[in-house]
Design an enzyme around this catalytic site. Structure first.
Site, mmCIF file in Angstrom:
data_model
loop_
_atom_site.group_PDB
_atom_site.id
_atom_site.type_symbol
_atom_site.label_atom_id
_atom_site.label_comp_id
_atom_site.label_asym_id
_atom_site.label_seq_id
_atom_site.Cartn_x
_atom_site.Cartn_y
_atom_site.Cartn_z
ATOM 1 N N ASN A 45 0.821 -1.213 0.000
ATOM 2 C CA ASN A 45 0.000 0.000 0.000
ATOM 3 C C ASN A 45 0.857 1.266 0.000
ATOM 4 O OD1 ASN A 45 -2.460 -1.327 0.005
ATOM 5 N ND2 ASN A 45 -2.571 -1.424 2.231
ATOM 6 N N ALA A 65 3.240 5.833 2.829
ATOM 7 C CA ALA A 65 3.187 5.041 4.063
ATOM 8 C C ALA A 65 1.798 4.442 4.250
ATOM 9 C CB ALA A 65 3.545 5.907 5.271
ATOM 10 N N ASP A 66 1.759 3.373 5.014
ATOM 11 C CA ASP A 66 0.463 2.748 5.312
ATOM 12 C C ASP A 66 0.537 2.070 6.668
ATOM 13 O OD1 ASP A 66 -2.251 2.009 4.374
ATOM 14 O OD2 ASP A 66 -1.473 -0.015 4.632
ATOM 15 N N THR A 67 -0.491 2.292 7.488
ATOM 16 C CA THR A 67 -0.500 1.756 8.851
ATOM 17 C C THR A 67 -1.664 0.789 9.043
ATOM 18 O OG1 THR A 67 0.476 3.813 9.679
ATOM 19 C CG2 THR A 67 -0.601 2.401 11.301
ATOM 20 N N GLY A 102 4.101 0.389 6.884
ATOM 21 C CA GLY A 102 4.966 0.185 5.724
ATOM 22 C C GLY A 102 5.361 1.551 5.181
#
Ligand SMILES: Cc1cn([C@H]2C[C@H](O)[C@@H](COP(=O)(O)OP(=O)(O)OP(=O)(O)O)O2)c(=O)[nH]c1=O
Length: 192
Positions: A45, A65-67, A102
């Site tokens: 992502n 970024a991806d959480t 990420g």
């Protein structure tokens, strides 16, 4: 000057905290949640977001970024509504879970990715406490339906790992990866 491929005010605030020189652009992407491979999913992502913006700005360094919040092999993103937020919090209360972010830098067609893991332990919460917290509106737009940097802090018993990672951008890993990629995060930064 780099581009943050994100609509998240939290990620902007974290980058401002370290004096980064950036602008932010919102990428229109469909995020995927994959409970079997949550680490791969957050990296994918993050890369999707960065690559989307890179289509329009190929000459810039771009950060995505991806959480996600992971509990017992289930991966949670942002809640769709208040009912889902209450449900997710009823699973998290009294337990510990993992927060995965990420990150992806894209520059000159090359991608540099990483993912960081933090462990958060929630105190027990009554149904009334969960309902009151959800009624504040804070859980909306947050992975796992809470904000460690907000009101939820009174229910966080323990954090193991990076705080900024939980808020949405692991700053140490972002800076380390930028150095590897030869990307300057501050204007006039000769070290990169
Ligand atoms: C767990 C947790 C998440 N969050 C936030 C960080 C992210 O903004 C959000 C996770 O959703 P993401 O889908 O990672 O990000 P986003 O949709 O907010 O922004 P964009 O995709 O445009 O970059 O949850 C907190 O602010 N505090 C917390 O404690």
């Amino acid at each position: 000057m780099f581009i943050l491929a994100s609509a998240s005010p939290r990620r902007r605030a974290l980058l401002r905290q370290i004096g980064a020189a950036f602008v932010s652009i919102t990428p229109a992407v469909d995020e995927v949640r994959d409970s079997e491979h949550p680490r791969d999913a957050v990296i994918r992502n993050a890369l999707l977001k960065a690559r989307k913006v890179a289509e329009e700005y190929p000459d810039h360094a771009i950060l995505g970024a991806d959480t996600a919040v992971v509990l017992h092999g289930q991966s949670f993103g942002k809640p769709r509504d208040a009912a889902e937020a209450r449900h997710v919090l009823s699973l998290l209360e009294g337990r510990q879970h993992t927060v995965l972010t990420g990150i992806a830098w894209v520059k000159d067609g090359h991608a540099y990715t990483d993912a960081v893991e933090s462990i958060v332990r929630f105190a027990p919460m009554t149904a009334a406490e969960i309902a009151a917290y959800v009624a504040t509106g804070e859980p909306m737009g947050k992975a796992g339906a809470y904000a460690i940097q907000g009101r939820a802090a009174i229910y966080i018993e323990e954090l193991c790992g990076s705080f900024s990672n939980v808020v949405g951008l692991p700053l140490h890993a972002v800076a380390t990866l930028a150095r590897t990629a030869g990307i300057a995060m501050e204007d006039g930064d000769e070290s990169a």
